[in-house]
Design a protein around this motif. Structure first.
Motif, PDB file in Angstrom:
ATOM      1  N   SER A 141      39.628 -28.370 122.440  1.00 20.78           N
ATOM      2  CA  SER A 141      40.484 -29.229 121.632  1.00 20.78           C
ATOM      3  C   SER A 141      40.510 -28.777 120.180  1.00 20.78           C
ATOM      4  CB  SER A 141      39.989 -30.680 121.708  1.00 20.78           C
ATOM      5  OG  SER A 141      38.660 -30.781 121.228  1.00 20.78           O
ATOM      6  N   LEU A 142      41.689 -28.884 119.565  1.00 21.87           N
ATOM      7  CA  LEU A 142      41.874 -28.578 118.158  1.00 21.87           C
ATOM      8  C   LEU A 142      42.207 -29.851 117.400  1.00 21.87           C
ATOM      9  CD1 LEU A 142      44.013 -25.283 118.206  1.00 21.87           C
ATOM     10  CD2 LEU A 142      41.573 -25.512 117.773  1.00 21.87           C
ATOM     11  N   LEU A 143      41.869 -29.848 116.123  1.00 25.52           N
ATOM     12  CA  LEU A 143      42.197 -30.979 115.255  1.00 25.52           C
ATOM     13  C   LEU A 143      43.660 -30.846 114.848  1.00 25.52           C
ATOM     14  CD1 LEU A 143      41.043 -33.471 113.780  1.00 25.52           C
ATOM     15  CD2 LEU A 143      40.582 -31.975 111.839  1.00 25.52           C
ATOM     16  N   LYS A 144      44.481 -31.823 115.223  1.00 26.77           N
ATOM     17  CA  LYS A 144      45.914 -31.760 114.947  1.00 26.77           C
ATOM     18  C   LYS A 144      46.326 -32.903 114.026  1.00 26.77           C
ATOM     19  CE  LYS A 144      46.963 -29.533 119.360  1.00 26.77           C
ATOM     20  NZ  LYS A 144      47.730 -29.592 120.620  1.00 26.77           N
ATOM     21  N   PRO A 145      47.388 -32.703 113.229  1.00 30.23           N
ATOM     22  CA  PRO A 145      47.849 -33.774 112.341  1.00 30.23           C
ATOM     23  C   PRO A 145      48.376 -34.957 113.127  1.00 30.23           C
ATOM     24  CG  PRO A 145      49.400 -31.944 112.362  1.00 30.23           C
ATOM     25  CD  PRO A 145      48.187 -31.476 113.098  1.00 30.23           C
ATOM     26  N   GLU A 146      48.291 -36.140 112.524  1.00 30.25           N
ATOM     27  CA  GLU A 146      48.780 -37.352 113.175  1.00 30.25           C
ATOM     28  C   GLU A 146      50.288 -37.270 113.369  1.00 30.25           C
ATOM     29  OE1 GLU A 146      47.091 -39.854 114.371  1.00 30.25           O
ATOM     30  OE2 GLU A 146      45.158 -39.017 113.769  1.00 30.25           O
ATOM     31  N   PRO A 147      50.789 -37.568 114.571  1.00 30.33           N
ATOM     32  CA  PRO A 147      52.234 -37.508 114.790  1.00 30.33           C
ATOM     33  C   PRO A 147      52.961 -38.641 114.082  1.00 30.33           C
ATOM     34  CG  PRO A 147      51.128 -38.400 116.728  1.00 30.33           C
ATOM     35  CD  PRO A 147      50.046 -37.978 115.771  1.00 30.33           C
ATOM     36  N   LYS A 148      54.160 -38.314 113.602  1.00 31.65           N
ATOM     37  CA  LYS A 148      54.968 -39.338 112.947  1.00 31.65           C
ATOM     38  C   LYS A 148      55.654 -40.194 114.001  1.00 31.65           C
ATOM     39  CE  LYS A 148      55.866 -36.479 108.873  1.00 31.65           C
ATOM     40  NZ  LYS A 148      56.913 -35.838 108.024  1.00 31.65           N
ATOM     41  N   ALA A 324      33.673 -24.800 114.564  1.00 33.25           N
ATOM     42  CA  ALA A 324      32.377 -24.795 115.258  1.00 33.25           C
ATOM     43  C   ALA A 324      31.515 -25.978 114.823  1.00 33.25           C
ATOM     44  CB  ALA A 324      31.647 -23.478 114.996  1.00 33.25           C
ATOM     45  N   VAL A 325      31.385 -26.203 113.514  1.00 29.15           N
ATOM     46  CA  VAL A 325      30.518 -27.292 113.049  1.00 29.15           C
ATOM     47  C   VAL A 325      31.148 -28.651 113.313  1.00 29.15           C
ATOM     48  CG1 VAL A 325      29.361 -25.856 111.335  1.00 29.15           C
ATOM     49  CG2 VAL A 325      31.431 -27.108 110.683  1.00 29.15           C
ATOM     50  N   MET A 326      32.476 -28.716 113.371  1.00 30.40           N
ATOM     51  CA  MET A 326      33.132 -29.964 113.740  1.00 30.40           C
ATOM     52  C   MET A 326      32.868 -30.296 115.211  1.00 30.40           C
ATOM     53  SD  MET A 326      37.249 -30.805 113.919  1.00 30.40           S
ATOM     54  CE  MET A 326      37.490 -29.617 115.264  1.00 30.40           C
ATOM     55  N   SER A 327      32.922 -29.295 116.064  1.00 23.85           N
ATOM     56  CA  SER A 327      32.765 -29.504 117.505  1.00 23.85           C
ATOM     57  C   SER A 327      31.309 -29.571 117.936  1.00 23.85           C
ATOM     58  CB  SER A 327      33.474 -28.370 118.262  1.00 23.85           C
ATOM     59  OG  SER A 327      34.835 -28.289 117.891  1.00 23.85           O
ATOM     60  N   TYR A 328      30.416 -28.936 117.168  1.00 20.93           N
ATOM     61  CA  TYR A 328      28.987 -28.957 117.461  1.00 20.93           C
ATOM     62  C   TYR A 328      28.247 -29.431 116.212  1.00 20.93           C
ATOM     63  CZ  TYR A 328      30.266 -26.195 121.562  1.00 20.93           C
ATOM     64  OH  TYR A 328      30.820 -25.764 122.743  1.00 20.93           O
ATOM     65  N   PRO A 329      28.263 -30.733 115.942  1.00 24.19           N
ATOM     66  CA  PRO A 329      27.703 -31.258 114.684  1.00 24.19           C
ATOM     67  C   PRO A 329      26.204 -31.069 114.538  1.00 24.19           C
ATOM     68  CG  PRO A 329      28.297 -33.055 116.182  1.00 24.19           C
ATOM     69  CD  PRO A 329      28.851 -31.804 116.781  1.00 24.19           C
ATOM     70  N   GLU A 330      25.508 -30.700 115.621  1.00 24.60           N
ATOM     71  CA  GLU A 330      24.064 -30.479 115.524  1.00 24.60           C
ATOM     72  C   GLU A 330      23.719 -29.142 114.892  1.00 24.60           C
ATOM     73  OE1 GLU A 330      25.655 -30.929 118.360  1.00 24.60           O
ATOM     74  OE2 GLU A 330      25.090 -32.889 119.198  1.00 24.60           O
ATOM     75  N   ILE A 331      24.718 -28.293 114.637  1.00 25.97           N
ATOM     76  CA  ILE A 331      24.472 -26.996 114.002  1.00 25.97           C
ATOM     77  C   ILE A 331      23.789 -27.208 112.660  1.00 25.97           C
ATOM     78  CG2 ILE A 331      25.663 -25.073 112.860  1.00 25.97           C
ATOM     79  CD1 ILE A 331      27.557 -24.963 115.227  1.00 25.97           C
ATOM     80  N   GLN A 332      22.820 -26.350 112.360  1.00 25.34           N
ATOM     81  CA  GLN A 332      21.952 -26.545 111.206  1.00 25.34           C
ATOM     82  C   GLN A 332      22.694 -26.550 109.877  1.00 25.34           C
ATOM     83  OE1 GLN A 332      18.741 -23.729 108.964  1.00 25.34           O
ATOM     84  NE2 GLN A 332      18.435 -23.951 111.158  1.00 25.34           N
ATOM     85  N   ALA A 333      23.566 -25.573 109.633  1.00 26.60           N
ATOM     86  CA  ALA A 333      24.215 -25.471 108.325  1.00 26.60           C
ATOM     87  C   ALA A 333      25.429 -24.559 108.431  1.00 26.60           C
ATOM     88  CB  ALA A 333      23.244 -24.948 107.272  1.00 26.60           C
ATOM     89  N   LEU A 334      26.238 -24.587 107.368  1.00 26.99           N
ATOM     90  CA  LEU A 334      27.458 -23.789 107.298  1.00 26.99           C
ATOM     91  C   LEU A 334      27.548 -23.115 105.934  1.00 26.99           C
ATOM     92  CD1 LEU A 334      30.322 -22.968 108.372  1.00 26.99           C
ATOM     93  CD2 LEU A 334      31.165 -25.100 107.355  1.00 26.99           C
ATOM     94  N   VAL A 335      27.860 -21.817 105.927  1.00 28.66           N
ATOM     95  CA  VAL A 335      28.073 -21.062 104.690  1.00 28.66           C
ATOM     96  C   VAL A 335      29.468 -20.439 104.763  1.00 28.66           C
ATOM     97  CG1 VAL A 335      27.295 -19.182 103.218  1.00 28.66           C
ATOM     98  CG2 VAL A 335      25.616 -20.553 104.476  1.00 28.66           C
TER      99      VAL A 335
END
Length: 518
Positions: A141-148, A324-335
């Motif tokens: 799944s991808l994050l998509k804008p709210e439909p009008k 990746a961090v949105m879909s797997y929030p347990e990931i330690q950190a993001l750079v």
């Protein structure tokens, strides 16, 4: 099958017949690619000259047929030359044995060769750990804008009215648009870079003991990856895996993998779909599918926990990293290094103003790299690295540091996480800090607001201890104007670091630090 073999530490030397026939086929492949990319202009030229008619096409088709027969004969001669080479036969026997019995010992023997990656046996597939019924037809799944919201009749009329725009957008996205966005997927560029890529891959395997693996994503694309395991080393960083996401013309062989490798981390690099050994095309859906199987491989095959994984991305790789961090929030950190918040402003920069509606529709429909929206879904530590002389992700020029889209990425993240702190005054204070082009100016702005770091830490620590809630936080709602300014500047400096360099300069390890956590 076109295979180029390399023994570890020694370049495979084809015999005379194989060498010359392989050169002919290589030139034919390059000319075909050049003709393919220039075909729209070529067809227009032939049409204007009157060559597109039956009387002209019949002789041309005969010439083309003759050339194809000759190339087939050249391919057969190359096969004959390889069949007479004992070293090549030894490679083929190892390849076939590995296909039949894919053991670690056989794979170790096969890893001593560099050859066409399409013939490399698959090492991991998403089907081993995922349920196909849980995925959509296109993949993850991808994050998509709210439909009008529209009425039924209005929607039908609007669809008919915008149908030409949809058709043109589709053609642009699937022709030159995708190649402009991801030039690394162009075959001619890959062919020009092949010696450099082979050298980089050999270094990773020979000097860093890297392990090359083929992963099969849920869309069927094969993803070329390289894993360097440092868990046995005495260093403290070896137990942490850094997954690297490359730029739009970057490859793991010569890309940002080198930065965490210098720090002793375990590192997993991968190539975008359509880049070097990876198959497919790098549209957002395929990119996310590839990132998903890379994470699954790291967890289920390599044995890392999500809490032991840091995702590091450069430039356009920020899209897959934020996914990746949105879909797997347990990931330690993001750079995120030299990344942007949204592709649209950068696409509008390079296109004529008259194309604005078409560019907007094309980006949103087919290339919607909305990194900031995805990043705001993540609760963990984040570090943004801004290049002060960046010439790629600025909307005006490298001399205008305020047009760097990394600024927008920082502001959107802070406005989501700390909305009460990021009032108009807080935003103005951060913009004054962002306008500083060197460390001296930064320090001057910081001191002019008399920021007390200890006080800011105590305020945030107290809020976290008392509430222990997810972002967004309401800290700052009862704070004075001066306090909000201090806190805004403090947070900006913790979330972003400046690196005095252009966009494509490799990031030194000294700039690769762990993100701030409270």
């Amino acid at each position: 099958m076109a295979i180029f073999a390399l023994l570890q530490g020694w370049t495979y030397q084809p015999k005379s017949l194989e060498k010359h026939t392989d050169s002919i086929l290589g030139w034919a492949s390059a000319l075909w690619s050049l003709s393919y990319y220039s075909s729209p202009l070529l067809l227009c030229y032939l049409y204007r000259k009157g060559y597109i008619c039956s009387s002209k096409l019949v002789p041309v088709s005969q010439y083309v047929g003759t050339v194809m027969v000759c190339l087939l004969g050249v391919a057969c001669l190359r096969g004959w030359g390889r069949w007479r080479n004992s070293e090549y036969l030894q490679f083929i026997s190892i390849l076939e044995e590995t296909r039949k019995n894919h053991t670690s010992s056989n794979k170790k023997k096969l890893a001593c060769y560099d050859f066409d990656f399409s013939h490399w046996p698959a090492d991991f597939s998403w089907e081993e750990v995922s349920n196909p019924k849980l995925l959509s037809k296109t993949g993850v799944s991808l994050l998509k804008p709210e439909p009008k919201l529209r009425g039924a009749a209005d929607s039908v009329l609007n669809s008919l009215r915008t149908l030409p725009c949809h058709i043109v957008s589709f053609l642009i996205a699937h022709s030159f648009g995708r190649r402009m966005l991801y030039p690394g997927s162009v075959f001619l560029l890959q062919r020009a870079m092949r010696p450099m890529l082979q050298q980089g891959q050999a270094r990773l395997i020979e000097e860093c003991e890297g392990q090359r693996n083929k992963l099969v994503a849920c869309d069927g694309n094969e993803i070329d990856t390289m894993f360097v395991d440092r868990r046995r080393d005495e260093g403290q960083h070896g137990q942490t895996l850094v997954i690297c996401c490359e730029g739009n013309a970057g490859f793991y062989e010569v890309g940002c993998m080198n930065t965490p490798l210098e720090g002793g981390y375990s590192v997993l690099g991968w190539n975008h779909p359509g880049f070097a050994g990876s198959t497919g095309v790098p549209f957002p859906q395929n990119e996310a599918n590839a990132m998903d199987v890379v994470i699954q491989f790291a967890v289920h095959k390599l044995g890392f926990q999500l809490s032991e994984i840091v995702v590091y991305a450069w430039s356009i790789g920020g899209f897959t990293a934020s996914w990746a961090v949105m879909s797997y929030p347990e990931i330690q950190a993001l750079v995120l290094d030299a990344s942007f918040d949204d592709l649209l402003p950068l696409a509008l920069k390079v296109m004529p103003d008259s194309w604005r509606p078409l560019v907007t529709h094309t980006v949103r429909q087919y290339m919607n790299l909305n990194s900031a929206d995805q990043l705001c879904k993540y609760q963990g530590p984040v570090l943004l690295i801004r290049r002060t002389k960046d010439e790629i992700i600025t909307t005006t020029g490298p001399e205008d540091i305020m047009s760097n889209r990394g600024n927008n990425l920082l502001l959107k993240l802070l406005q989501f996480r700390y909305p009460q702190v990021m009032t108009d005054d807080g935003v103005r204070a951060i913009r004054a800090w962002l306008a500083a082009s060197n460390h001296v100016e930064e320090a001057a702005v910081y001191s002019s607001y008399e920021v007390d770091d200890d006080w800011c830490v105590s305020v945030l620590q107290s809020y976290k201890t008392e509430r222990d809630v997810f972002f967004p936080w309401s800290v700052g709602e009862d704070m004075t104007l001066e306090g909000r300014r201090q806190l805004a500047l403090f947070l900006a400096r913790k979330y972003m670091r400046n690196f005095d360099s252009t966009h494509c300069t490799p990031l030194p390890y000294s700039e690769f630090t762990a993100p701030w956590r409270l």
